[in-house]
Design a protein around this motif. Structure first.
Motif, PDB file in Angstrom:
ATOM      1  N   ALA A  44       0.841  -1.200   0.000  1.00 54.77           N
ATOM      2  CA  ALA A  44       0.000   0.000   0.000  1.00 54.77           C
ATOM      3  C   ALA A  44       0.871   1.244   0.000  1.00 54.77           C
ATOM      4  O   ALA A  44       1.981   1.245   0.530  1.00 54.77           O
ATOM      5  CB  ALA A  44      -0.893   0.000   1.240  1.00 54.77           C
ATOM      6  N   VAL A  45       0.356   2.288  -0.597  1.00 59.34           N
ATOM      7  CA  VAL A  45       1.002   3.590  -0.416  1.00 59.34           C
ATOM      8  C   VAL A  45       0.685   4.026   1.008  1.00 59.34           C
ATOM      9  O   VAL A  45      -0.110   3.393   1.698  1.00 59.34           O
ATOM     10  CB  VAL A  45       0.492   4.621  -1.447  1.00 59.34           C
ATOM     11  N   ALA A  46       1.271   5.086   1.448  1.00 56.97           N
ATOM     12  CA  ALA A  46       1.044   5.554   2.812  1.00 56.97           C
ATOM     13  C   ALA A  46      -0.446   5.769   3.071  1.00 56.97           C
ATOM     14  O   ALA A  46      -1.175   6.237   2.204  1.00 56.97           O
ATOM     15  CB  ALA A  46       1.809   6.857   3.045  1.00 56.97           C
ATOM     16  N   ASP A  47      -0.881   5.418   4.268  1.00 54.36           N
ATOM     17  CA  ASP A  47      -2.285   5.609   4.630  1.00 54.36           C
ATOM     18  C   ASP A  47      -2.647   7.087   4.717  1.00 54.36           C
ATOM     19  O   ASP A  47      -3.786   7.463   4.482  1.00 54.36           O
ATOM     20  CB  ASP A  47      -2.581   4.939   5.979  1.00 54.36           C
ATOM     21  N   TYR A  48      -1.661   7.920   5.074  1.00 58.18           N
ATOM     22  CA  TYR A  48      -1.917   9.344   5.270  1.00 58.18           C
ATOM     23  C   TYR A  48      -0.943  10.188   4.476  1.00 58.18           C
ATOM     24  O   TYR A  48       0.158   9.759   4.135  1.00 58.18           O
ATOM     25  CB  TYR A  48      -1.784   9.716   6.764  1.00 58.18           C
ATOM     26  N   LYS A  49      -1.361  11.415   4.202  1.00 58.97           N
ATOM     27  CA  LYS A  49      -0.493  12.400   3.550  1.00 58.97           C
ATOM     28  C   LYS A  49      -0.646  13.719   4.288  1.00 58.97           C
ATOM     29  O   LYS A  49      -1.616  13.936   5.025  1.00 58.97           O
ATOM     30  CB  LYS A  49      -0.860  12.554   2.078  1.00 58.97           C
ATOM     31  N   VAL A  50       0.310  14.600   4.079  1.00 57.47           N
ATOM     32  CA  VAL A  50       0.261  15.923   4.700  1.00 57.47           C
ATOM     33  C   VAL A  50      -0.916  16.684   4.107  1.00 57.47           C
ATOM     34  O   VAL A  50      -1.105  16.714   2.889  1.00 57.47           O
ATOM     35  CB  VAL A  50       1.579  16.689   4.455  1.00 57.47           C
ATOM     36  N   LYS A  51      -1.714  17.284   4.965  1.00 61.90           N
ATOM     37  CA  LYS A  51      -2.909  17.991   4.512  1.00 61.90           C
ATOM     38  C   LYS A  51      -2.562  19.292   3.794  1.00 61.90           C
ATOM     39  O   LYS A  51      -3.101  19.585   2.743  1.00 61.90           O
ATOM     40  CB  LYS A  51      -3.840  18.264   5.698  1.00 61.90           C
ATOM     41  N   ASN A  52      -1.680  20.064   4.377  1.00 59.31           N
ATOM     42  CA  ASN A  52      -1.307  21.348   3.784  1.00 59.31           C
ATOM     43  C   ASN A  52       0.192  21.373   3.535  1.00 59.31           C
ATOM     44  O   ASN A  52       0.979  21.394   4.486  1.00 59.31           O
ATOM     45  CB  ASN A  52      -1.688  22.507   4.716  1.00 59.31           C
ATOM     46  N   ILE A  53       0.567  21.386   2.277  1.00 61.64           N
ATOM     47  CA  ILE A  53       1.978  21.415   1.921  1.00 61.64           C
ATOM     48  C   ILE A  53       2.419  22.869   1.820  1.00 61.64           C
ATOM     49  O   ILE A  53       1.810  23.664   1.112  1.00 61.64           O
ATOM     50  CB  ILE A  53       2.225  20.669   0.590  1.00 61.64           C
ATOM     51  N   SER A  54       3.474  23.187   2.522  1.00 64.90           N
ATOM     52  CA  SER A  54       3.982  24.557   2.522  1.00 64.90           C
ATOM     53  C   SER A  54       4.837  24.795   1.280  1.00 64.90           C
ATOM     54  O   SER A  54       5.671  23.964   0.926  1.00 64.90           O
ATOM     55  CB  SER A  54       4.814  24.802   3.783  1.00 64.90           C
ATOM     56  N   GLU A  55       4.614  25.905   0.642  1.00 62.64           N
ATOM     57  CA  GLU A  55       5.409  26.282  -0.530  1.00 62.64           C
ATOM     58  C   GLU A  55       6.721  26.947  -0.099  1.00 62.64           C
ATOM     59  O   GLU A  55       7.625  27.140  -0.908  1.00 62.64           O
ATOM     60  CB  GLU A  55       4.616  27.238  -1.429  1.00 62.64           C
ATOM     61  N   THR A  56       6.793  27.312   1.172  1.00 64.56           N
ATOM     62  CA  THR A  56       7.987  27.974   1.685  1.00 64.56           C
ATOM     63  C   THR A  56       8.525  27.189   2.871  1.00 64.56           C
ATOM     64  O   THR A  56       7.844  26.314   3.423  1.00 64.56           O
ATOM     65  CB  THR A  56       7.666  29.418   2.143  1.00 64.56           C
ATOM     66  N   LYS A  57       9.731  27.527   3.273  1.00 68.00           N
ATOM     67  CA  LYS A  57      10.347  26.865   4.411  1.00 68.00           C
ATOM     68  C   LYS A  57       9.517  27.112   5.666  1.00 68.00           C
ATOM     69  O   LYS A  57       9.061  28.229   5.915  1.00 68.00           O
ATOM     70  CB  LYS A  57      11.760  27.404   4.615  1.00 68.00           C
ATOM     71  N   ILE A  58       9.346  26.077   6.452  1.00 66.53           N
ATOM     72  CA  ILE A  58       8.669  26.201   7.741  1.00 66.53           C
ATOM     73  C   ILE A  58       9.740  26.561   8.765  1.00 66.53           C
ATOM     74  O   ILE A  58      10.703  25.808   8.948  1.00 66.53           O
ATOM     75  CB  ILE A  58       7.944  24.896   8.117  1.00 66.53           C
TER      76      ILE A  58
END
Length: 167
Positions: A44-58
């Motif tokens: 299986a691929v991962a069960d979860y993914k990041v909801k909000n991907i940041s376009e900039t460095k966190i």
């Protein structure tokens, strides 16, 4: 056709290989390649993914909350859509405890015909080992154990079962 995420394996001569990088790409490639007679969902691929991907460095903080959302369950989607459903749907179940009990739930929830269950907590088999030991659960409730053997031999046994089932 082999639809594969990133791997170190060399391409297999004579096999149409589609390389993907995300769960969405995997789902799209699977749907694009249906109908088929047999679908083997070996990982299986991962069960979860990041909801909000940041376009900039966190920026570095003491605490950071990461929100996740579920990826689509490709196996469940394919096995529950009659217009897409292959004649034989085979899933895999990597478990760390209550292997058979958890796999019996999974075969029903995901509407698989067969489910190959294995214990990934056992360091002598499974991940990082050339050996494994599995149980094949069938939709009719039957369970068949395949004793510890080389993964390639277990794969051969499963392929022979698939072929004989199609005959």
């Amino acid at each position: 056709t082999l639809i594969s995420g990133p791997t170190q394996l060399d391409p297999i001569k004579g096999i149409n290989t589609i390389n993907i990088n995300s769960a969405k790409e995997m789902f799209d490639a699977v749907i694009e390649n249906l109908p088929v007679d047999v679908a083997v969902f070996s990982a299986a691929v991962a069960d979860y993914k990041v909801k909000n991907i940041s376009e900039t460095k966190i920026k570095n903080k003491d605490n950071y909350n990461l929100s996740l959302e579920k990826n689509i369950d490709i196996l469940r989607h394919v096995s529950n859509h009659n217009s897409l459903r292959p004649k034989l749907v085979l899933g895999f179940s990597a478990e760390t405890n209550d292997i058979i009990e958890n796999s019996q739930k999974k075969i029903n929830e995901k509407n698989c015909d067969w489910l190959v269950a294995n214990d990934v907590s056992n360091q002598e088999i499974g991940f990082d080992s050339d050996y494994n030991e599995v149980s094949i659960l069938y939709k009719n409730g039957e369970i068949e154990k395949i004793s510890k053997d080389k993964k390639s031999e277990i794969a051969n046994k499963i392929v022979k079962k698939i072929v004989s089932n199609l005959d």
